[in-house]
Enzyme design. Structure first.
Site, PDB file in Angstrom:
ATOM      1  N   GLN A 195       0.858  -1.164   0.006  1.00 64.63           N
ATOM      2  CA  GLN A 195       0.138   0.149  -0.090  1.00 64.63           C
ATOM      3  C   GLN A 195       0.731   1.131   0.129  1.00 64.63           C
ATOM      4  OE1 GLN A 195      -3.543   0.258   2.717  1.00 64.63           O
ATOM      5  NE2 GLN A 195      -2.577   2.214   3.341  1.00 64.63           N
ATOM      6  N   SER A 223       4.679  -1.515   4.139  1.00 65.84           N
ATOM      7  CA  SER A 223       4.755  -2.806   4.521  1.00 65.84           C
ATOM      8  C   SER A 223       4.945  -3.884   3.286  1.00 65.84           C
ATOM      9  CB  SER A 223       3.588  -3.294   5.339  1.00 65.84           C
ATOM     10  OG  SER A 223       3.488  -2.655   6.650  1.00 65.84           O
ATOM     11  N   GLU A 226      -3.709   9.014  18.373  1.00 64.14           N
ATOM     12  CA  GLU A 226      -3.802  10.389  18.421  1.00 64.14           C
ATOM     13  C   GLU A 226      -4.943  10.933  17.385  1.00 64.14           C
ATOM     14  OE1 GLU A 226      -0.110   9.614  20.242  1.00 64.14           O
ATOM     15  OE2 GLU A 226      -0.883   9.115  18.357  1.00 64.14           O
ATOM     16  N   SER A 246       1.304   6.297   2.703  1.00 68.28           N
ATOM     17  CA  SER A 246       1.860   7.221   3.573  1.00 68.28           C
ATOM     18  C   SER A 246       3.237   7.711   3.099  1.00 68.28           C
ATOM     19  CB  SER A 246       2.382   6.464   4.996  1.00 68.28           C
ATOM     20  OG  SER A 246       1.343   6.074   5.535  1.00 68.28           O
ATOM     21  N   GLU A 300      -8.365  -4.366   9.009  1.00 67.19           N
ATOM     22  CA  GLU A 300      -7.669  -5.099   9.901  1.00 67.19           C
ATOM     23  C   GLU A 300      -8.243  -5.325  11.243  1.00 67.19           C
ATOM     24  OE1 GLU A 300      -3.765  -2.865  10.744  1.00 67.19           O
ATOM     25  OE2 GLU A 300      -4.844  -1.472   9.279  1.00 67.19           O
TER      26      GLU A 300
END
Length: 376
Positions: free
Chosen positions: A123, A158, A357, A126, A239
């Site tokens: 994926q 990942s 957060e 990020s 997940e």
């Protein structure tokens, strides 16, 4: 839940007799390079028995399994110490996205190799400056006469070092959500450089990915230009169905902690009390997760966000408890000491799958109606 209970018994019987590829163990959502061969062979067995991609439509090889059935399967796999699938991204993220937004040709070409384990996906979301805030993605895709040219950098990807394909989020327009689009990226394309990142426990499941003048065909675009944000949000939450299997792992960890504490002469009244508190916390987590599943709560719903936060903080507490059980011997232990490895991995848990957060902000603003956090 009667159907889910029957399915659980079916799965348990199959797992008791299914052949185990050499070296197979429950490595979590992402295999290390050393797990690729065994994990791919395991996925092929799952596909043959129709336990791969349970939530997919029947015409795509799935079972259209309910949330409860998927959760039961994840938990039984954890009890049997096997992964519930080869990897997370292909079956749970890329596959459903392709079925929802991709073309018929993309689905016909790409889905079956995901189900059988032939293709590993990563994926590409990020970035160094856009982790939890995906609306700030800066990797750019420029349209050309013969497709697209991609330039940018991704991080914390990942499985990228071993992946055949990537699900890419890139900017095709202006700032904000509306300027994002999604693409299928063959990871062997010229211009892609993957650099593994070594973690504290010695593994390298995460990677940096650099895209320098990467050329993609026109049909690499998933859905329409500008639909990237819809694609990104569609990938979230899957997940969290495995939270019950996480609880199984935590209970196993507490057994290991007690055994280690006895061996090191450190099982005193204080440590016993902390183990009991942790044990109660894990069972509360599992019971709450089971109730959410039984009620049909969608995986991306607020209940699973709360459970995700509780799960990660509990995982970290158990990691620290393992160090207390080992005492000073933990400082001399190598990464192959399970309790040391668990503690090192635990520190990433409040970041993976959406930081704690950000989850608190989402719950506060969208569920409790609190004012948005002011931006600098």
């Amino acid at each position: 839940m009667a159907n889910a209970d029957d399915f659980r018994r079916e799965v348990r019987d199959w797992l008791a007799t299914a052949p185990r590829p050499s070296g197979l163990h429950d490595y979590g959502p992402t295999p290390t390079p050393a797990d690729i061969t065994a994990g791919r062979a395991w996925q092929a067995l799952l596909a043959e028995a129709r336990y791969a991609c349970l939530h997919w439509p029947r015409e795509r090889g799935g079972r259209e399994a309910s949330v409860a059935e998927q959760a039961a399967f994840a938990e039984e796999c954890a009890l049997a110490d096997v992964p519930r699938q080869f990897h997370l991204v292909g079956p749970d993220l890329a596959g459903p996205v392709l079925m929802a937004y991709g073309s018929d040709e993309q689905c016909d070409t790409l889905l079956e190799p995901i189900r059988t384990g032939e293709h590993l996906w990563c994926q590409l979301f990020s970035e160094p400056g856009a982790g939890s805030d995906l609306a700030s993605v800066r990797t750019r895709a420029v349209a050309t006469d013969d497709g697209w040219v991609i330039d940018g950098q991704k991080v914390w990807t990942s499985g990228a070092a071993d992946a055949q394909y990537g699900l890419l989020l890139a900017r095709t327009g202006g700032p904000g959500h509306a300027g994002l689009s999604a693409f299928v990226v063959p990871m062997g394309t010229a211009g892609i450089t993957v650099r593994p990142l070594q973690q504290m426990n010695g593994e390298s499941k995460f990677n940096e990915v650099f895209l320098d003048g990467v050329r993609l065909a026109p049909d690499a675009l998933i859905g329409a230009e500008g639909e990237g944000w819809a694609v990104a949000t569609a990938t979230l939450g899957r997940e969290r169905l495995s939270l019950g299997s996480n609880a199984v792992g935590m209970l196993k960890a507490l057994d290991e902690i007690v055994t280690a504490a006895r061996a090191h002469g450190r099982l005193d009244d204080h440590l016993r009390g902390e183990v009991v508190d942790a044990w109660l916390g894990v069972w509360l987590l599992r019971s709450t997760w089971e109730r959410a599943v039984a009620e049909g709560t969608p995986p991306g719903g607020p209940a699973f966000s709360v459970l995700k936060m509780i799960s990660t903080s509990t995982y970290q507490a158990i990691g620290d408890l393992g160090m207390e059980a080992l005492g000073l011997d933990a400082l001399a232990s190598e990464h192959d000491e399970p309790l040391v490895d668990r503690m090192l991995v635990a520190h990433a848990q409040t970041i993976l799958g959406g930081t704690t957060e950000i989850q608190r902000n989402i719950l506060g603003e969208r569920i409790l109606g609190l004012p948005r956090e002011p931006k600098p």
